[in-house]
Design a protein around this motif. Sequence first.
Motif, PDB file in Angstrom:
ATOM      1  N   ALA A  38      39.087  46.365  37.456  1.00 12.55           N
ATOM      2  CA  ALA A  38      40.185  46.147  38.389  1.00 12.55           C
ATOM      3  C   ALA A  38      41.182  44.836  38.163  1.00 12.55           C
ATOM      4  O   ALA A  38      40.230  43.826  37.683  1.00 12.55           O
ATOM      5  N   VAL A  39      42.228  45.102  38.211  1.00 12.05           N
ATOM      6  CA  VAL A  39      43.017  43.668  37.712  1.00 12.05           C
ATOM      7  C   VAL A  39      44.334  43.380  38.911  1.00 12.05           C
ATOM      8  O   VAL A  39      44.671  44.258  39.502  1.00 12.05           O
ATOM      9  N   SER A  40      44.217  42.063  39.339  1.00  6.27           N
ATOM     10  CA  SER A  40      45.385  41.769  40.126  1.00  6.27           C
ATOM     11  C   SER A  40      45.829  40.260  39.889  1.00  6.27           C
ATOM     12  O   SER A  40      45.245  39.383  39.113  1.00  6.27           O
ATOM     13  N   THR A  41      47.111  40.153  40.022  1.00  6.92           N
ATOM     14  CA  THR A  41      47.856  38.917  39.409  1.00  6.92           C
ATOM     15  C   THR A  41      48.496  38.358  40.943  1.00  6.92           C
ATOM     16  O   THR A  41      49.092  39.129  41.699  1.00  6.92           O
ATOM     17  N   ASP A  42      48.471  36.836  40.879  1.00  7.34           N
ATOM     18  CA  ASP A  42      48.789  36.107  42.066  1.00  7.34           C
ATOM     19  C   ASP A  42      49.483  34.769  41.597  1.00  7.34           C
ATOM     20  O   ASP A  42      49.006  34.184  40.907  1.00  7.34           O
ATOM     21  N   ASP A  80      41.895  40.017  46.449  1.00  6.18           N
ATOM     22  CA  ASP A  80      42.167  41.403  46.084  1.00  6.18           C
ATOM     23  C   ASP A  80      41.201  42.178  45.467  1.00  6.18           C
ATOM     24  O   ASP A  80      41.001  43.389  45.486  1.00  6.18           O
ATOM     25  N   THR A 114      45.263  35.803  37.083  1.00  4.20           N
ATOM     26  CA  THR A 114      44.970  37.076  36.921  1.00  4.20           C
ATOM     27  C   THR A 114      43.356  37.280  37.117  1.00  4.20           C
ATOM     28  O   THR A 114      42.821  36.648  36.341  1.00  4.20           O
ATOM     29  N   PHE A 149      39.790  39.792  37.246  1.00  4.90           N
ATOM     30  CA  PHE A 149      39.194  41.029  36.817  1.00  4.90           C
ATOM     31  C   PHE A 149      37.859  41.351  37.385  1.00  4.90           C
ATOM     32  O   PHE A 149      37.054  40.379  37.731  1.00  4.90           O
ATOM     33  N   ASP A 172      45.910  46.769  46.184  1.00  8.40           N
ATOM     34  CA  ASP A 172      45.422  45.401  46.018  1.00  8.40           C
ATOM     35  C   ASP A 172      45.277  45.170  44.356  1.00  8.40           C
ATOM     36  O   ASP A 172      45.452  44.079  43.901  1.00  8.40           O
ATOM     37  N   CYS A 173      44.839  46.089  43.588  1.00  6.66           N
ATOM     38  CA  CYS A 173      44.529  45.941  42.138  1.00  6.66           C
ATOM     39  C   CYS A 173      45.144  47.329  41.263  1.00  6.66           C
ATOM     40  O   CYS A 173      45.225  48.259  42.140  1.00  6.66           O
ATOM     41  N   ALA A 174      45.132  46.821  40.227  1.00  8.66           N
ATOM     42  CA  ALA A 174      45.480  47.949  39.357  1.00  8.66           C
ATOM     43  C   ALA A 174      44.187  48.244  38.765  1.00  8.66           C
ATOM     44  O   ALA A 174      43.181  47.531  38.684  1.00  8.66           O
ATOM     45  N   LEU A 175      44.087  49.584  38.204  1.00  8.39           N
ATOM     46  CA  LEU A 175      42.657  50.073  37.742  1.00  8.39           C
ATOM     47  C   LEU A 175      42.766  50.516  36.181  1.00  8.39           C
ATOM     48  O   LEU A 175      43.675  51.311  35.957  1.00  8.39           O
ATOM     49  N   LEU A 176      42.177  49.690  35.380  1.00  8.85           N
ATOM     50  CA  LEU A 176      42.259  50.168  33.975  1.00  8.85           C
ATOM     51  C   LEU A 176      40.962  50.801  33.483  1.00  8.85           C
ATOM     52  O   LEU A 176      39.963  50.492  34.016  1.00  8.85           O
ATOM     53  N   THR A 194      50.742  42.910  33.158  1.00  5.72           N
ATOM     54  CA  THR A 194      51.269  42.515  34.578  1.00  5.72           C
ATOM     55  C   THR A 194      52.125  41.396  34.294  1.00  5.72           C
ATOM     56  O   THR A 194      52.225  40.779  33.325  1.00  5.72           O
ATOM     57  N   GLY A 210      51.608  42.978  39.415  1.00  5.66           N
ATOM     58  CA  GLY A 210      52.081  41.456  39.253  1.00  5.66           C
ATOM     59  C   GLY A 210      52.388  40.916  40.528  1.00  5.66           C
ATOM     60  O   GLY A 210      51.961  41.472  41.484  1.00  5.66           O
ATOM     61  N   ASP A 211      53.235  39.914  40.654  1.00  6.10           N
ATOM     62  CA  ASP A 211      53.784  39.301  41.810  1.00  6.10           C
ATOM     63  C   ASP A 211      55.117  38.715  41.595  1.00  6.10           C
ATOM     64  O   ASP A 211      55.382  38.368  40.369  1.00  6.10           O
ATOM     65  N   THR A 243      50.525  38.780  31.574  1.00  6.98           N
ATOM     66  CA  THR A 243      49.044  39.097  31.155  1.00  6.98           C
ATOM     67  C   THR A 243      49.208  40.333  30.405  1.00  6.98           C
ATOM     68  O   THR A 243      49.425  41.607  31.084  1.00  6.98           O
TER      69      THR A 243
END
Lengths: 319, 319
Positions: free
Chosen positions: A43-47, A75, A133, A135, B30-34, B87, B121-122, B133
């Motif tokens: 899971a990946v999120s960027t703020d 997130d 970012t 993980f 909330d997140c992407a999933l890889l 992202t 992203g944001d 990233t």
Amino acid sequence: MGEFELIRRYFAAAASAQPAAGVALGIGDDCALLQVSAGEQLAVSTDTLVAGVHFPESCDPRLLGQRALAVAASDLAAMGAAPLAFTLALTLPTAEPAWLQGFAEGLDQMARQCGLALVGGDTTRGPLSLTLTVFGRLPAGQALTRGGAQVGDLLCVGGSLGDGAGALPLVLGQQTASAELAAALLARYWAPQPQFVLGQVLRGRATAALDISDGLLADCGHIAQASGVAVLVERERLPLSPALLALYGRDAALAQALSGGDDYRLVCCLPPAQLAEVQAAWPELTVIGRIAAGHGVQLLDANGQPLAMPVAGYQHFQP
Amino acid sequence: MGEFELIRRYFAAAASAQPAAGVALGIGDDCALLQVSAGEQLAVSTDTLVAGVHFPESCDPRLLGQRALAVAASDLAAMGAAPLAFTLALTLPTAEPAWLQGFAEGLDQMARQCGLALVGGDTTRGPLSLTLTVFGRLPAGQALTRGGAQVGDLLCVGGSLGDGAGALPLVLGQQTASAELAAALLARYWAPQPQFVLGQVLRGRATAALDISDGLLADCGHIAQASGVAVLVERERLPLSPALLALYGRDAALAQALSGGDDYRLVCCLPPAQLAEVQAAWPELTVIGRIAAGHGVQLLDANGQPLAMPVAGYQHFQP
């Protein structure tokens, strides 16, 4: 070696204190390498947080470091992910040692608390801003998205609401409070606790989840839209902290709980049969409404009658 | 819905045009999933570009979008990773549709060229800057780090050097050139090509690799330090493009090749027995020196005699 290279090394030293499972290679090469097990997803999120937009430029760097990571990590918790790692892109007008030390300490404290290892990033000169970012790891297919809520589910929240919004006037110096009340609310603003434990308990149980960043009603709207359902919120059930009630009284506290941002509590949709088990693991879980056929968000009074919706518009920090 | 929410949707539309293997969930939650396969690791790198520091604030947004992603993606190539996703954290003073459209088109063009899917992203309001990233996939244990160079290895580079530095005076309007020469150099500055194919060919063959961002000598210094070896660079072997030679002459072109940044070519250390096979797959690969016992970087003349090192200091964009 420029001062920004030195900063990289400063953070690298902090990072190396946290060897972490799942991090095959940390700071110092072209890339970091993350390891997930077979059957897991990442899971990946960027703020991004910008000075003067998301926080006061003059704020305590230690608090900023804590908050920046907590907000980003929330997130991951909302997806049901287990914490793994993060990268930090830090843009600074100048490299002041005292500021950097405070910031790195705050960041490190939250990183340890969350179990997130700093694995890379970038430091550049420019107007103060941060991009994190984050993980996390998830068993494949078990992520908690916003899109699975079912008619009949209970709407639940992982803790008290409105504290972040209630703290904002204190942060901005627009409101005073006793030391005790101020401390309680400011802690919720500067060091919100990503609800990782709750998120992982919800895996396989909740049908939808997210974390409240834009305000309860706005974020429930995201669930309603993504799931194709109506979200009914019962105003009298909203959990309000003693500090928020004491400082603002019930009416204002309710308004902050409904529309204030920055809470970073998880909201989830639970089939009723799952409630007892989740509450056993997370006693603060509170039922605040339910999912019905339809669309959008509806606020209800104690008798289940529709109430006028408060004017939208959450309050993040604005100068 | 604010204008920044609209931007998110704008990029989300671009992203959904690129469903990609390895992306289990893209923009919108909330997140992407890889997803990486069993036995694979995930390579991660973060780069920030700040207006006025890394690019002129007034530059063509399409070119900026291309370059920002290419520069970030080059770190994946240098690790030997296969491209996966990225992202984007975009901070903008105002949301101008023409600027955003150009930027998104340039970004999308490079994303398709590289095979990278935008997964999240944001977008925030503030002074113009970008943090990307990037994510790639690698068979576990096969990453090309900086730390494995062996005495006796050949030092090789994946293409011509100095073009990025040679383009910079054109970017800044400090130098004029014929349309043909300008086009050749500016293409290398605004759309450097991450050397993904070469990086993957080098897996299991090269002992060390990186991409040149700080300048050949500075980056060779990273290999020397991480590997505990001396890196010998033979000046007369450096590959120089016809455009660079035509515009600056051999002496200045050599100086740009040695100390100029922004080349984004891969430099690698190869056991001699591996050379033929790698050159068969990547004919531009050029031997420019060798690895010896010792430490640091030494520049040699055509007779193998030590030369004085040029003054350090690569030139990225500075206003």
